[in-house]
Scaffold this motif. Structure first.
Motif, short mmCIF file in Angstrom:
data_model
loop_
_atom_site.label_atom_id
_atom_site.label_comp_id
_atom_site.label_asym_id
_atom_site.label_seq_id
_atom_site.Cartn_x
_atom_site.Cartn_y
_atom_site.Cartn_z
N THR A 42 0.83 -1.21 0.00
CA THR A 42 0.00 0.00 0.00
C THR A 42 0.87 1.25 0.00
O THR A 42 0.59 2.23 -0.71
CB THR A 42 -0.95 0.00 1.21
OG1 THR A 42 -1.75 -1.18 1.18
CG2 THR A 42 -1.86 1.22 1.19
N GLU A 81 2.08 1.78 -3.48
CA GLU A 81 1.03 2.30 -4.36
C GLU A 81 0.84 3.80 -4.14
O GLU A 81 0.58 4.56 -5.08
CB GLU A 81 -0.30 1.59 -4.09
CG GLU A 81 -0.37 0.19 -4.69
CD GLU A 81 -1.71 -0.47 -4.40
OE1 GLU A 81 -2.71 0.27 -4.35
OE2 GLU A 81 -1.74 -1.69 -4.21
N ARG A 117 -8.42 1.35 -8.74
CA ARG A 117 -7.80 2.32 -7.81
C ARG A 117 -8.59 3.63 -7.79
O ARG A 117 -8.81 4.21 -6.73
CB ARG A 117 -6.37 2.57 -8.32
CG ARG A 117 -5.53 3.36 -7.37
CD ARG A 117 -4.96 2.46 -6.26
NE ARG A 117 -4.28 3.29 -5.30
CZ ARG A 117 -4.89 3.85 -4.25
NH1 ARG A 117 -6.16 3.63 -4.02
NH2 ARG A 117 -4.22 4.58 -3.39
#
Length: 879
Positions: A739, A742, A873
């Motif tokens: 995470t 990202e 996303r």
């Protein structure tokens, strides 16, 4: 904390490998002891030929053997790996003669004795090369027992076997059609002949009847042999030729009259139904000639040159003669058709010359009775086990269809046949010793086929024919033979025949079969392709350990292996990873001694987990080595060392090592030392040099890792709960790291982390591992509870039993990130449209190479996957 270590910062394979091999040999760690308290375990090396240096196939073959022998030695067996080399008759004589030709001399100029001196000089030179290569590979061979197929002990065994087989009627001498190599001027056995498809022709001829009443049509692929025809054969039931049986035809060019005979062998449906019979130049014609008492006319000499029976063609090479005879037959009006014909032609395995079926007096082994024993053996529980078992079919097919074995060779280098002929009477004497009145006898000039002595290798090397020889009684039969599938017929089968005949036992329990080493494109390595790789060059660049690990773990039993430099380099990197992890461990040992290693203290989750994973790895590695699944062993060791030990445990061990709890420090040091020690032992048979070097720096007992005890699974150190706890922690840490990646949030920046536990048991797991979550996730604020509600505007991840929430406040400008992602989506839209337009163009798909079209399809798939992820996303951020 002691930050001192004598281990250099970077691993140097060449320096390490040069140091340890002499230490092992001088320390006699490789020598079988004869200790009656130990169970024997035996491998005899497939002896390399003294014709040159070792190739990658040898390196692969011997590495597999070394892995087995090192493992068994560490497991407490009295392990014998017996080295040796083969004299390789035809191949070595050809090399020596080639070298002499460069000096302008032939073996006949020197004579037999002087030539053999030259051959022994060659043997000594190349035996030294081979030993140097064995040492560079790190092979744990018992040099005190090294043998050579022409040494005195093996010569005694060869003579004993020959005489016994002769006395039992299983060796005989006779005139037969054999495979003849006109270049090396020696006989070949059937399996020394390689068949290749060659473009040739069928030559159709008319043989005129002697009474002038007509002719009979025959065809041949070898018109030069017609000069030796002694009959024409037809089938006895062929109505076309009933009236001709017994009549004669006149042989064109030669003018000799030959008879038309009837024989069941003739195929009425093939060609004209009539065949020319040349008993001295064709094996089937030879048998027909025997049945009809036909003369055998040999029209060539040993070099494939036409002899005095060839008439006007005398002195011409067989192929030159073929051209001339075809022209003469055409001029005579006899040859009426030439038909193109692709057919299988035998070539000498050694010289690549076209093999000539040739009438010759040779020595043979009668294989029927020997084959029966071997076939019977495979029906019982005590059979030879082939790994993989599919190769048993290859072996059985050959022995069930076996022909007598031509064992004499027209050479000087080899075991001379123990047969003498009386100069006056021609009487034949075969014996272990020469005749008493030797001046009246002449010994047979021929030597035995190399494979004759190689077939005795498993027991002749142990002292047989002395049944009371210590090594023979203790180490025979062997446990496993490791070899390639290409010599099952040449060697494996013959060792089984001779082992059963002379010892009453199979010579080995298992035969582990591997394939061939090929280049990256799957091609066989050869000089003509220029794609060969010298194993010594690989070792000079990356070290023996990297090469050994690649060779041993790169394929499964029975399959070929493709060589890639990149994979060897990857294994070199693996060695560096182990080296660096070991340096870290040693720098944190703080003078820990072997006797101070203590695993009884309170252990962390990481300690319990790594010890459990170690026991699982011990069990997996041991089981798969016993099953010869070295690829599986390699995967298990690589994953345990690289992932579990280096990437996880060492990082987690830094917490107590950098802390204030001295008891926890000592336990962690003990776990580090113990785990590394046991892991190095498991890895040692595969990578002997680096493991010895590191092990000597570790707290240890004993002189060498080569004789350290093999690890055994310890149930006391198993902890299933620690594995469950660790799997949960690893999942959380990976998820948070992903995470962060990202969101482009570096590890240096703390983040808020909330974990919703599925139940109180899972919450307990989280609390036990809280220190690891704090260390590796770097939360500014950590909340863990059952039924924890998801905060607004957060990234979430779902794992088994838990949900992770990372609130986005302060981490991310949502609007800016959504805008960036929507821009990325537009770019991907354009890429998808471009690729799909290209693939929608029928002209492109039809004309472009398949690989190019396939590459475009892969791009389309990749772009669509990327677009789906971006859509997901964007949706996540908007929600």
């Amino acid at each position: 904390m002691n930050n001192e270590t004598t281990m250099p910062p970077k691993y140097d394979p060449q320096a390490t490998e040069a140091k340890w091999y002499p230490y092992w040999v001088n320390g006699k760690f490789f020598e079988a002891t004869g200790d009656e308290n130990k169970k024997p375990y035996t491998i005899v090396i497939p002896p390399p030929n003294v014709t040159g240096r070792l190739h990658l196939g040898h390196a692969w073959d011997t590495t597999l053997q070394d892995i087995l022998i090192r493992t068994k030695r560490m497991q407490g067996y009295d392990a014998l790996w017996l080295p040796g080399m083969d004299h390789a008759g035809i191949a070595t004589q050809a090399k020596v003669e080639g070298k002499m030709r460069e000096e302008g001399i032939s073996r006949h100029d020197l004579g037999r004795e002087k030539f053999l001196e030259k051959s022994w000089e060659w043997k000594e030179e190349y035996a030294d090369f081979i030993r140097q290569q064995w040492s560079k590979l790190g092979l744990s061979l018992d040099y005190s027992r090294e043998r050579f197929t022409l040494d005195s002990g093996l010569s005694d065994a060869v003579r004993e076997v020959f005489v016994r087989l002769y006395e039992e009627g299983l060796i005989y001498r006779g005139e037969y059609i054999i495979n003849w190599d006109p270049q090396t001027k020696t006989a070949l056995s059937d399996i020394e002949v390689i068949h290749k498809d060659v473009q040739g022709a069928f030559y159709h001829m008319k043989y005129p009847l002697a009474d002038g009443s007509g002719h009979i049509e025959v065809a041949t692929t070898r018109p030069e042999t017609m000069l030796g025809d002694t009959a024409v054969a037809v089938h006895p039931k062929d109505e076309r030729y009933q009236h001709l049986i017994g009549k004669k035809v006149r042989l064109p060019i030669v003018g000799r009259e030959i008879e038309i005979v009837a024989d069941d062998y003739v195929d009425m449906e093939f060609g004209s139904g009539a065949v020319k019979i040349t008993p001295a130049h064709d094996p089937n014609d030879f048998e027909i000639g025997n049945r009809h008492n036909l003369e055998r006319v040999l029209v060539m000499d040993e070099g494939g040159v036409m002899n005095d029976k060839g008439g006007k063609y005398e002195g011409m090479d067989r192929f030159e003669c073929r051209k001339q005879i075809v022209k003469d037959l055409q001029d005579e009006g006899v040859l009426f058709k030439i038909e193109d014909h692709m057919h299988s032609v035998g070539h000498s395995e050694r010289s690549n010359a076209v093999v000539e079926p040739y009438l010759s007096t040779q020595w043979f082994v009668k294989m029927g009775p020997l084959a029966e024993q071997a076939i019977e053996l495979q029906k019982g529980e005590g059979k030879v086990n082939f790994v993989p078992d599919r190769f048993e079919k290859t072996y059985m097919h050959w022995i069930e269809n076996i022909r007598d074995w031509c064992i004499s060779r027209q050479l000087w280098w080899g075991h001379r046949i123990p047969a003498w002929y009386h100069k006056e009477t021609g009487e034949l004497y075969v014996g272990r010793d020469e005749p008493e009145d030797i001046e009246n006898w002449e010994q047979d000039e021929d030597v035995l086929d190399t494979w004759f002595s190689s077939a005795l290798w498993p027991f002749s090397t142990m002292g047989w024919p002395d049944d009371e020889a210590a090594d023979y009684k203790r180490f025979y039969p062997g446990d496993v033979l490791v070899t390639g599938y290409d010599i099952i017929q040449f060697w494996v089968s013959r060792m089984i025949f001779q082992g059963l005949q002379f010892t009453g036992e199979r010579p080995f329990k298992d035969v582990l079969i591997h394939g061939l080493v090929r280049d990256g494109e799957g091609r066989k390595m050869s000089k003509s392709l220029g794609n060969g790789v010298d194993p010594m060059d690989v070792i000079d660049k990356y070290g023996a350990d990297a090469l050994r690990f690649f060779l041993s773990t790169g394929s499964s039993p029975g399959h070929d292996l493709r060589f890639y430099w990149e994979k060897v380099e990857a294994n070199w990197n693996f060695g560096n990873k182990i080296w660096n992890a070991s340096r870290f461990a040693l720098m944190n040992m703080d003078g820990l001694k072997y006797e101070e290693i203590d695993l009884s203290g309170k252990k962390s989750i990481a300690d319990e987990w790594i010890l459990t994973r170690l026991q699982e790895t011990v069990e997996h590695v041991t089981k798969n080595i016993d099953a010869y699944e070295f690829g599986e062993v390699g995967r298990a060791l690589y994953n345990f060392i690289w992932d579990d030990f280096c990437d996880w445990y060492i990082e987690m061990a830094k917490l107590p090592l950098n802390g204030e709890d001295e008891e926890a420090k000592h336990t962690t040091r003990s776990v580090l030392a113990y785990t590394l020690d046991q892991t190095l032992r498991l890895l040692h048979p595969f990578m002997p040099f680096i493991t010895e070097e590191i092990w000597q720096h570790l707290p240890h007992e004993g002189e060498s890792i080569t004789v350290a005890k093999w690890p055994v699974k310890d149930e006391v150190l198993m902890n299933d709960q620690a594995v469950k706890d660790m799997e949960l922690l690893q999942g959380i840490i990976r998820s948070v790291r992903n995470t962060r990646a990202e969101l482009n949030v570096p590890m240096s920046k703390e983040v808020e982390l909330q974990i919703n536990a599925g139940n109180s048991e899972i919450l307990g797991q989280l609390e036990r591992g809280q220190s690891y979550i704090e260390r590796f996730c770097r939360p500014s604020d950590l909340k863990m509870a059952v039924d924890l509600a998801a905060p607004e505007k957060s990234m979430s991840s779902v794992l088994s039993g838990v949900e992770l929430y990372l609130p986005l406040a302060g981490l991310l400008d949502l609007e800016a990130e959504i805008e960036r992602l929507e821009g990325e989506r537009k770019r991907l839209d354009q890429e998808v449209m471009r690729v799909q337009k290209k693939l929608g163009n029928e002209g492109f798909v039809a004309k472009a190479p398949d690989a190019v079209v396939e590459a475009e399809r892969e791009k389309e798939k990749d772009y669509l996957e990327q677009r789906d992820k971006v859509d997901a996303r964007i949706a996540e951020l908007k929600n």
